[in-house]
Motif scaffolding. Sequence first.
Motif, PDB file in Angstrom:
ATOM      1  N   ASN A 122       0.720  -1.068   0.159  1.00 26.52           N
ATOM      2  CA  ASN A 122       0.086   0.030   0.022  1.00 26.52           C
ATOM      3  C   ASN A 122       0.891   1.266   0.024  1.00 26.52           C
ATOM      4  O   ASN A 122       2.097   1.042  -0.072  1.00 26.52           O
ATOM      5  CB  ASN A 122      -0.936  -0.015   1.073  1.00 26.52           C
ATOM      6  N   LYS A 123       0.244   2.283  -0.067  1.00 21.81           N
ATOM      7  CA  LYS A 123       0.820   3.720  -0.198  1.00 21.81           C
ATOM      8  C   LYS A 123       1.907   3.967   1.092  1.00 21.81           C
ATOM      9  O   LYS A 123       3.122   4.263   0.958  1.00 21.81           O
ATOM     10  CB  LYS A 123       0.012   4.742  -0.061  1.00 21.81           C
ATOM     11  N   ILE A 124       1.418   3.443   2.323  1.00 22.47           N
ATOM     12  CA  ILE A 124       2.313   3.691   3.401  1.00 22.47           C
ATOM     13  C   ILE A 124       3.397   2.655   3.520  1.00 22.47           C
ATOM     14  O   ILE A 124       4.492   3.411   3.815  1.00 22.47           O
ATOM     15  CB  ILE A 124       1.456   3.194   4.755  1.00 22.47           C
ATOM     16  N   ASP A 125       3.725   1.742   2.710  1.00 21.18           N
ATOM     17  CA  ASP A 125       4.604   0.792   2.753  1.00 21.18           C
ATOM     18  C   ASP A 125       5.529   1.426   1.721  1.00 21.18           C
ATOM     19  O   ASP A 125       6.979   1.403   2.104  1.00 21.18           O
ATOM     20  CB  ASP A 125       4.142  -0.601   2.172  1.00 21.18           C
ATOM     21  N   VAL A 172       5.612   4.645   0.949  1.00 20.69           N
ATOM     22  CA  VAL A 172       6.574   5.783   1.552  1.00 20.69           C
ATOM     23  C   VAL A 172       7.548   5.386   2.463  1.00 20.69           C
ATOM     24  O   VAL A 172       8.875   5.887   2.373  1.00 20.69           O
ATOM     25  CB  VAL A 172       5.282   6.723   2.153  1.00 20.69           C
ATOM     26  N   GLY A 173       7.340   4.577   3.185  1.00 15.54           N
ATOM     27  CA  GLY A 173       8.385   3.754   4.203  1.00 15.54           C
ATOM     28  C   GLY A 173       9.514   3.421   3.542  1.00 15.54           C
ATOM     29  O   GLY A 173      10.691   3.571   4.115  1.00 15.54           O
ATOM     30  N   LYS A 182       9.527  13.365   2.854  1.00 14.59           N
ATOM     31  CA  LYS A 182       8.559  13.426   2.509  1.00 14.59           C
ATOM     32  C   LYS A 182       8.136  14.410   1.055  1.00 14.59           C
ATOM     33  O   LYS A 182       7.081  14.080   0.185  1.00 14.59           O
ATOM     34  CB  LYS A 182       7.423  13.758   3.633  1.00 14.59           C
TER      35      LYS A 182
END
Length: 442
Positions: free
Chosen positions: A381-384, A386-387, A397
Amino acid sequence: MQKEKYSLGNILTNLKIDSLNEMQQASVDANKQHADVILLSATGSGKTLAFLLPILELLDPANKNTQALIVVPSRELALQIEKVFKLMGTGYKITACYGGHLRETEENNLVQPPAVIVGTPGRLGDHIRRENITVDSIETLILDEFDKTLELGFQEEVSFIIDSLPNIKKRILTSATETVDIPEFLALNNPEKLDFLPEEGSPAARLAIWKVMAPESDKVETLFRLICYLGNRSTIVFCNHREAVERTSKMLSDKSITNTFYHGAMEQQERDAALCKFRNGSVNVLVTTDLAARGLDIPNIRYIVHFHLPHTEDSWTHRNGRTARMEASGTAIVILAPDEKLMSYIDEEVVTIELPETSTLPEKPKWTTIFIAAGKKNKVNKIDIVGFLGNRAHLKKEDIGLIEVKDFFSFVAIVKSKVGHALELIKNEKIKNKKVKIDIAR
């Protein structure tokens, strides 16, 4: 409990909307009082929410089968509706079905029937024939952009779909134009008609219309000078044929105009990449056919350039509907060769603009799009992402722009100056313990 979960206030908050507009409120009210409703309203006026809210009123949380079917003319429109419905945060499941998408993926999504299915006629008909859709439980039918859906080629499939739904109690038809007779097989019963189209079909006043005279029949040099004149603003260039789209795109690239192209003969991944680059600002110029004239949810498009004159007034209306959406302003620009004349149906004031003799290339976009060969079906997902990019590629960011996660791949905008170093750092790294291909999106 379900009703409280999706109160109108919560939905509007989730969609970042203050209140319903006049057309949306009229649709909600009319659908409470009438079984069948025809809604005519300009492109970009918010028709999607105008029919999703009435659908929501009719969904029964205790019913675990599919209750509503939305038929649309294009996969892009299906995906836009799916996106809006999910953002509403109702707790109900929706699935989009369309050509170019793996049928097996859709079949898996249909094993536990979603409350709402949205899709294109061919793919929906295919699922119905394979008995992947619980047709007996569907009581609400939506035909969005029905004028396009009912055009020659879709009519037979739409007729089959409707014949396969024995228990329809409600029908909503929406369109941005009133150009077709409604066929008898729709079996509308005394429908309520809501007409929010501008008088005489004219574009809203906030749409300015310009024309540019090309000195020769080959208009590419004029198009190049026009784009230089417009600067690095978001611009769609419409051509009438796929071959012309690719040829025009290449000619602009040869002149150092950063652009991408989009048409119906492209593979789905190529289409997704082109639209994502345009959405996230990696390119500011999209060269396309009329395929992009409907259903694409791309905000803040400033200019529409008619490189080829539209074949019909309907095409003119829908092309221009990509800009001046909601409260924004926009400009439609017609490039005329010496032997071409402005279309007779244009009643608005048309401003003739003179292009400077010398052209300065627009500033290059600050973003580049990278492709990651992993998506939702790989539990990414997006969080993965970005991390991963923060930890492994050492990106901040503000170095990461729009992220779009599809079923089996993802696109990420990264500040152009950081891309080379970032790709070098992550070329041997894993996402979710899996090595995946990561490269500049083509």
